[in-house]
Structure formats: structure tokens, C-alpha cells
Design a protein around this motif. Structure first.
Motif, PDB file in Angstrom:
ATOM      1  N   MET A   1       0.832  -1.199   0.000  1.00 37.16           N
ATOM      2  CA  MET A   1       0.000   0.000   0.000  1.00 37.16           C
ATOM      3  C   MET A   1       0.870   1.254   0.000  1.00 37.16           C
ATOM      4  O   MET A   1       1.892   1.316   0.684  1.00 37.16           O
ATOM      5  CB  MET A   1      -0.915  -0.004   1.232  1.00 37.16           C
ATOM      6  CG  MET A   1      -1.765   1.263   1.383  1.00 37.16           C
ATOM      7  SD  MET A   1      -2.831   1.176   2.830  1.00 37.16           S
ATOM      8  CE  MET A   1      -3.487   2.848   2.808  1.00 37.16           C
ATOM      9  N   ILE A   2       0.498   2.268  -0.760  1.00 42.88           N
ATOM     10  CA  ILE A   2       1.229   3.532  -0.775  1.00 42.88           C
ATOM     11  C   ILE A   2       1.100   4.202   0.583  1.00 42.88           C
ATOM     12  O   ILE A   2       0.013   4.259   1.159  1.00 42.88           O
ATOM     13  CB  ILE A   2       0.681   4.464  -1.868  1.00 42.88           C
ATOM     14  CG1 ILE A   2       0.811   3.801  -3.240  1.00 42.88           C
ATOM     15  CG2 ILE A   2       1.411   5.798  -1.865  1.00 42.88           C
ATOM     16  CD1 ILE A   2       0.168   4.600  -4.350  1.00 42.88           C
ATOM     17  N   ASN A   3       2.209   4.721   1.124  1.00 41.13           N
ATOM     18  CA  ASN A   3       2.126   5.462   2.385  1.00 41.13           C
ATOM     19  C   ASN A   3       2.406   6.937   2.136  1.00 41.13           C
ATOM     20  O   ASN A   3       2.832   7.348   1.057  1.00 41.13           O
ATOM     21  CB  ASN A   3       3.085   4.888   3.433  1.00 41.13           C
ATOM     22  CG  ASN A   3       4.530   4.882   2.939  1.00 41.13           C
ATOM     23  OD1 ASN A   3       5.003   5.867   2.380  1.00 41.13           O
ATOM     24  ND2 ASN A   3       5.219   3.768   3.143  1.00 41.13           N
TER      25      ASN A   3
ATOM     26  N   LEU B   1      -4.827   8.152   0.135  1.00 39.06           N
ATOM     27  CA  LEU B   1      -4.383   6.846   0.600  1.00 39.06           C
ATOM     28  C   LEU B   1      -5.572   5.936   0.892  1.00 39.06           C
ATOM     29  O   LEU B   1      -5.533   4.739   0.608  1.00 39.06           O
ATOM     30  CB  LEU B   1      -3.518   7.008   1.855  1.00 39.06           C
ATOM     31  CG  LEU B   1      -2.177   7.721   1.642  1.00 39.06           C
ATOM     32  CD1 LEU B   1      -1.494   7.987   2.980  1.00 39.06           C
ATOM     33  CD2 LEU B   1      -1.268   6.912   0.736  1.00 39.06           C
ATOM     34  N   ASP B   2      -6.641   6.503   1.460  1.00 38.55           N
ATOM     35  CA  ASP B   2      -7.848   5.709   1.735  1.00 38.55           C
ATOM     36  C   ASP B   2      -8.453   5.190   0.433  1.00 38.55           C
ATOM     37  O   ASP B   2      -8.868   4.035   0.342  1.00 38.55           O
ATOM     38  CB  ASP B   2      -8.883   6.554   2.482  1.00 38.55           C
ATOM     39  CG  ASP B   2      -8.477   6.828   3.922  1.00 38.55           C
ATOM     40  OD1 ASP B   2      -7.580   6.142   4.424  1.00 38.55           O
ATOM     41  OD2 ASP B   2      -9.051   7.758   4.536  1.00 38.55           O
ATOM     42  N   MET B   3      -8.524   6.056  -0.598  1.00 34.97           N
ATOM     43  CA  MET B   3      -9.087   5.642  -1.877  1.00 34.97           C
ATOM     44  C   MET B   3      -8.221   4.577  -2.542  1.00 34.97           C
ATOM     45  O   MET B   3      -8.735   3.634  -3.152  1.00 34.97           O
ATOM     46  CB  MET B   3      -9.225   6.849  -2.808  1.00 34.97           C
ATOM     47  CG  MET B   3     -10.279   7.864  -2.380  1.00 34.97           C
ATOM     48  SD  MET B   3     -11.947   7.158  -2.268  1.00 34.97           S
ATOM     49  CE  MET B   3     -12.086   6.848  -0.486  1.00 34.97           C
ATOM     50  N   GLU B   4      -6.897   4.718  -2.412  1.00 33.13           N
ATOM     51  CA  GLU B   4      -5.991   3.725  -2.992  1.00 33.13           C
ATOM     52  C   GLU B   4      -6.159   2.384  -2.295  1.00 33.13           C
ATOM     53  O   GLU B   4      -6.182   1.325  -2.939  1.00 33.13           O
ATOM     54  CB  GLU B   4      -4.549   4.224  -2.867  1.00 33.13           C
ATOM     55  CG  GLU B   4      -3.519   3.374  -3.592  1.00 33.13           C
ATOM     56  CD  GLU B   4      -2.984   2.234  -2.738  1.00 33.13           C
ATOM     57  OE1 GLU B   4      -2.433   1.280  -3.299  1.00 33.13           O
ATOM     58  OE2 GLU B   4      -3.140   2.302  -1.490  1.00 33.13           O
ATOM     59  N   TYR B   5      -6.352   2.412  -0.967  1.00 27.79           N
ATOM     60  CA  TYR B   5      -6.550   1.166  -0.221  1.00 27.79           C
ATOM     61  C   TYR B   5      -7.853   0.486  -0.631  1.00 27.79           C
ATOM     62  O   TYR B   5      -7.900  -0.727  -0.843  1.00 27.79           O
ATOM     63  CB  TYR B   5      -6.558   1.460   1.274  1.00 27.79           C
ATOM     64  CG  TYR B   5      -6.893   0.251   2.113  1.00 27.79           C
ATOM     65  CD1 TYR B   5      -5.940  -0.742   2.356  1.00 27.79           C
ATOM     66  CD2 TYR B   5      -8.165   0.095   2.663  1.00 27.79           C
ATOM     67  CE1 TYR B   5      -6.248  -1.858   3.108  1.00 27.79           C
ATOM     68  CE2 TYR B   5      -8.486  -1.016   3.423  1.00 27.79           C
ATOM     69  CZ  TYR B   5      -7.525  -1.985   3.643  1.00 27.79           C
ATOM     70  OH  TYR B   5      -7.836  -3.090   4.382  1.00 27.79           O
ATOM     71  N   LEU B   6      -8.931   1.279  -0.771  1.00 28.72           N
ATOM     72  CA  LEU B   6     -10.215   0.708  -1.169  1.00 28.72           C
ATOM     73  C   LEU B   6     -10.127   0.079  -2.558  1.00 28.72           C
ATOM     74  O   LEU B   6     -10.700  -0.981  -2.808  1.00 28.72           O
ATOM     75  CB  LEU B   6     -11.299   1.793  -1.145  1.00 28.72           C
ATOM     76  CG  LEU B   6     -11.731   2.286   0.242  1.00 28.72           C
ATOM     77  CD1 LEU B   6     -12.708   3.447   0.101  1.00 28.72           C
ATOM     78  CD2 LEU B   6     -12.371   1.157   1.039  1.00 28.72           C
ATOM     79  N   ALA B   7      -9.414   0.760  -3.468  1.00 26.21           N
ATOM     80  CA  ALA B   7      -9.281   0.227  -4.823  1.00 26.21           C
ATOM     81  C   ALA B   7      -8.528  -1.097  -4.833  1.00 26.21           C
ATOM     82  O   ALA B   7      -8.868  -2.027  -5.571  1.00 26.21           O
ATOM     83  CB  ALA B   7      -8.574   1.240  -5.716  1.00 26.21           C
ATOM     84  N   ARG B   8      -7.513  -1.197  -3.985  1.00 24.32           N
ATOM     85  CA  ARG B   8      -6.704  -2.416  -3.975  1.00 24.32           C
ATOM     86  C   ARG B   8      -7.407  -3.579  -3.285  1.00 24.32           C
ATOM     87  O   ARG B   8      -7.121  -4.734  -3.569  1.00 24.32           O
ATOM     88  CB  ARG B   8      -5.360  -2.144  -3.275  1.00 24.32           C
ATOM     89  CG  ARG B   8      -4.397  -1.321  -4.106  1.00 24.32           C
ATOM     90  CD  ARG B   8      -3.133  -1.005  -3.325  1.00 24.32           C
ATOM     91  NE  ARG B   8      -2.196  -0.272  -4.152  1.00 24.32           N
ATOM     92  CZ  ARG B   8      -1.226  -0.823  -4.864  1.00 24.32           C
ATOM     93  NH1 ARG B   8      -1.074  -2.126  -4.849  1.00 24.32           N
ATOM     94  NH2 ARG B   8      -0.407  -0.093  -5.582  1.00 24.32           N
ATOM     95  N   THR B   9      -8.300  -3.267  -2.330  1.00 20.20           N
ATOM     96  CA  THR B   9      -8.971  -4.323  -1.579  1.00 20.20           C
ATOM     97  C   THR B   9     -10.319  -4.696  -2.162  1.00 20.20           C
ATOM     98  O   THR B   9     -10.996  -5.577  -1.648  1.00 20.20           O
ATOM     99  CB  THR B   9      -9.167  -3.897  -0.111  1.00 20.20           C
ATOM    100  OG1 THR B   9      -9.895  -2.646  -0.064  1.00 20.20           O
ATOM    101  CG2 THR B   9      -7.827  -3.727   0.578  1.00 20.20           C
ATOM    102  N   GLN B  10     -10.755  -3.998  -3.244  1.00 23.00           N
ATOM    103  CA  GLN B  10     -12.019  -4.327  -3.890  1.00 23.00           C
ATOM    104  C   GLN B  10     -11.919  -5.701  -4.537  1.00 23.00           C
ATOM    105  O   GLN B  10     -10.960  -5.995  -5.253  1.00 23.00           O
ATOM    106  CB  GLN B  10     -12.344  -3.276  -4.960  1.00 23.00           C
ATOM    107  CG  GLN B  10     -13.762  -3.322  -5.474  1.00 23.00           C
ATOM    108  CD  GLN B  10     -14.730  -2.702  -4.496  1.00 23.00           C
ATOM    109  OE1 GLN B  10     -14.326  -2.160  -3.478  1.00 23.00           O
ATOM    110  NE2 GLN B  10     -16.012  -2.787  -4.810  1.00 23.00           N
ATOM    111  N   PRO B  11     -12.889  -6.580  -4.268  1.00 21.95           N
ATOM    112  CA  PRO B  11     -12.812  -7.924  -4.875  1.00 21.95           C
ATOM    113  C   PRO B  11     -12.867  -7.866  -6.390  1.00 21.95           C
ATOM    114  O   PRO B  11     -13.574  -7.050  -6.963  1.00 21.95           O
ATOM    115  CB  PRO B  11     -14.046  -8.638  -4.304  1.00 21.95           C
ATOM    116  CG  PRO B  11     -14.978  -7.543  -3.886  1.00 21.95           C
ATOM    117  CD  PRO B  11     -14.085  -6.408  -3.453  1.00 21.95           C
ATOM    118  N   VAL B  12     -12.115  -8.719  -7.037  1.00 23.91           N
ATOM    119  CA  VAL B  12     -12.053  -8.781  -8.498  1.00 23.91           C
ATOM    120  C   VAL B  12     -12.806 -10.013  -8.985  1.00 23.91           C
ATOM    121  O   VAL B  12     -12.593 -11.114  -8.484  1.00 23.91           O
ATOM    122  CB  VAL B  12     -10.593  -8.836  -8.984  1.00 23.91           C
ATOM    123  CG1 VAL B  12     -10.541  -8.953 -10.496  1.00 23.91           C
ATOM    124  CG2 VAL B  12      -9.845  -7.606  -8.512  1.00 23.91           C
TER     125      VAL B  12
END
Length: 346
Positions: free
Chosen positions: A1-3, A130-141
Motif C-alpha cells: 500500500m502507498i504510504n 491513501l484511503d481511496m488507494e486502499y479501497l481500490a486495492r482491496t475491492q474484490p475482483v
């Protein structure tokens, strides 16, 4: 995750988040100049609650990066022309006699938020990113849809259409905004590219149909599964796909009926009301009256869109027609989501 430290230190990571200009208004309202597109250095300092000298120092250290994201410094005839077109601001916002003026785009302001270390507002903007990046990465594919059956040619068509819609067309929109002599030729080229994109989207849907899928049903199911927040973001993505810039999703109680705002390539402003009405037959007249008041009286815009997952009642449609509001019903929304460009945005 980007910090947060990585955003401050890495230009590559900063570039990857610069499309999320809505982060600025999610943290704090950003006031714009009368042209609706830019702010001055003083206005940037006010937004971030720092001294103007801090922003000037930032500009000096990162001028090339900021310029690549829309920062412009006007001088001479360009400055005089800008002042003439923005008299209401220039008479009270900055002196008429000056040698230069730095104009910041929303993208450049977001860039500054990722460079300012000692601004609490900038820190909050970075947290939102950072919150939006985390949500995008954790969204189920979803990998279940014909992963083993899709043809190579179809997959290439889909990728090319994506690149055209997300990269090439927006690039032409930016060129058209700033060009003078070649504006007509650029518009013609953009139209040709959009035709290619639409044909590729059609080809993809045709192949899907031959393989036994029902694309419209898939789009309908996807929209039906959206929360109201996801639906507003979906409409915002469609606006961006069709060439709109400065797209902001408000998602606030005080939106006064306006959920998304944007700017068309020709400079016209857009306001959108998104209504996700699962299980309800039509949009009532009361909802249309509220939006008409907001879009035509409280916050006037050039193009007002009411996008719904249902149809509109006859009373609501009559109010829309009288108020100059463009309605997008369920069928039109599904076609728009499937790749057909909305007529109102052409």
C-alpha cells in the motif's frame, strides 16, 4: 500500500493519484477564479492555510512538475487578456499592474498537496488519497466471466478501447482547450478517434453476444448491485470517459440536489443528480423540482443531467422539459454504461 512518506518522496507515485482531484473538495471547498478552472498562488495558500511565501517556495522548487500538471505563468498580452476576461476578480483580487500571474489548475493544486509537508489541510488530502488507494486495492475482483473463453483479438479490442477512452481522447480535449489555429482539425481528429472507440466497444459486445452472454443484462446487474455512493462514482467515471474534466463527486448532505459537477471540453459546466431507485418504478416530480431549483437557480450551470436507474413520472418529465434538464432513464443509462456516448455530452 502507498504510504504518506512515499507520496512526498516519489514523483511516480504522485503521478498515479493525480486524477483524483475530487480529494480537494472532499477535504475543503476550493474556491476558483471566475473562469471556473484556475486559482492564484494566494488562493492556493489560503486553501492550504499557509503563508503565500510557502507556496512560492514550493513553486520554485517543483516548477517543472507543477507545470506538467497545469500550472501556468501569464505575462504580457496573455496576462492582460486574462485580466480583461476576469474583471470581476481582478478588480478585487489582485492589482491590475503586475508583470506576471501564476495560475494553478485543480490538478496542480492536488500536486501541491502531495508536496507540502507542514500543512494540515495537505495532510488530510493525502490521507483521503491513501484511503481511496486502499479501497481500490482491496475491492474484490471478479475473474469468473469467461476468463478461459475470451479470444485474444477481443481482449486486444477491449484494451485499445480503454486506452482510447482514458488517455487519447482526454489528451485531445486538453489540446483543444489550449489551441487556437488548429482547434477545428483537433476536434475532427478527436471525433474520428471516438468513432474508432465506439466501433471497438460494439465489436466487443458483438463477440460477447456470440459467446452466449447478454451484455445489457450484465450491465443492468452491475448497476443494480451498486450502493448510492458507488452509483455516483460510476456516473462520474462515465463523464470522464466522455471527455469531461474537473469531475467532482460531492457525496455530502449539503449538495442541494447536485451530486456530481464537471466541465465539458468546450468549457460548459455540468451538474448531475444521480438517483438509484432500486425497486421503485419512477422518479417523482418532487425530486425533479428540487434538482431544477439547484441547477437553474441556486447554482446555475450550462448542462443539467438527471440520471436515474428507473424511468421518470410524466410530471417529473414535464418539469425537466420546462427547466431544460436532460433526463437519462434506465435504458439510456445502460446504453451509456455499455459504451455509447451520451448525446448531451457531444
Amino acid at each position: 500500500m502507498i504510504n504518506e512518506a512515499a507520496l512526498l518522496e516519489s514523483k511516480t507515485l504522485r503521478d498515479s493519484t493525480l486524477e483524483r482531484t475530487e480529494a480537494l473538495d472532499r477535504v475543503k471547498a476550493l474556491s476558483l477564479l471566475p473562469d471556473g478552472m484556475h486559482v492564484t498562488t494566494a488562493m492556493v495558500a489560503t486553501y492550504f492555510e499557509v503563508a503565500e511565501t510557502v507556496i512560492n517556495n514550493l513553486l520554485s522548487r517543483h516548477r517543472q512538475e507543477l507545470a506538467s500538471n497545469g500550472l501556468r505563468v501569464l505575462r504580457g498580452s496573455d496576462l492582460r487578456e486574462f485580466q480583461e476576461l476576469n474583471l470581476s476578480f481582478s478588480s478585487g483580487g489582485y492589482p491590475q499592474r503586475r508583470s506576471s500571474l501564476a495560475l494553478w489548475s485543480r490538478r496542480a493544486v492536488l500536486n501541491a498537496a502531495m508536496l507540502l509537508r507542514d500543512s494540515e489541510v495537505a495532510r488530510q488530502v493525502r490521507e483521503y488519497l491513501l484511503d481511496m488507494e486502499y479501497l481500490a486495492r482491496t475491492q474484490p475482483v471478479d475473474n469468473s466471466a469467461r476468463a478461459d473463453r475470451v479470444s485474444l483479438d477481443d481482449h486486444i479490442d477491449e484494451r485499445i478501447a480503454h486506452v482510447l477512452g482514458k488517455t487519447v481522447v482526454p489528451m485531445f480535449n486538453a489540446l483543444i482547450e489550449t489551441s487556437g489555429e488548429h482547434r477545428r482539425e483537433l476536434i475532427a481528429l478527436r471525433d474520428d478517434i471516438e468513432n474508432v472507440e465506439r466501433k471497438l466497444c460494439w465489436h466487443h459486445r458483438r463477440i460477447s453476444g456470440l459467446e452466449g452472454e447478454a451484455p445489457v443484462d450484465a450491465v443492468r446487474a452491475s448497476i443494480k448491485a451498486m450502493t448510492w455512493q458507488a452509483f455516483e462514482r460510476h456516473v462520474a467515471d462515465l463523464l470522464r470517459r466522455d471527455g469531461c474534466t474537473e469531475v467532482v463527486v460531492r457525496q455530502a448532505r449539503s449538495d442541494r440536489g447536485i451530486d456530481v459537477t464537471a466541465c465539458m471540453p468546450d468549457g460548459r459546466t455540468v451538474a448531475v443528480q444521480c438517483k438509484n431507485r432500486e425497486g421503485r418504478s419512477s422518479v417523482p416530480s418532487a425530486d425533479m423540482q428540487k434538482f431544477a431549483g439547484a441547477a437553474r437557480t441556486i447554482s446555475p450551470v450550462d448542462v443539467a443531467l438527471f440520471v436515474a436507474t428507473s424511468n421518470f413520472s410524466s410530471e417529473a418529465q414535464a418539469i425537466a422539459d420546462l427547466s431544460g434538464i436532460i433526463t437519462v432513464n434506465r435504458d439510456e443509462l445502460e446504453a451509456w454504461s455499455a459504451g455509447v456516448r451520451l448525446k448531451a455530452l457531444r
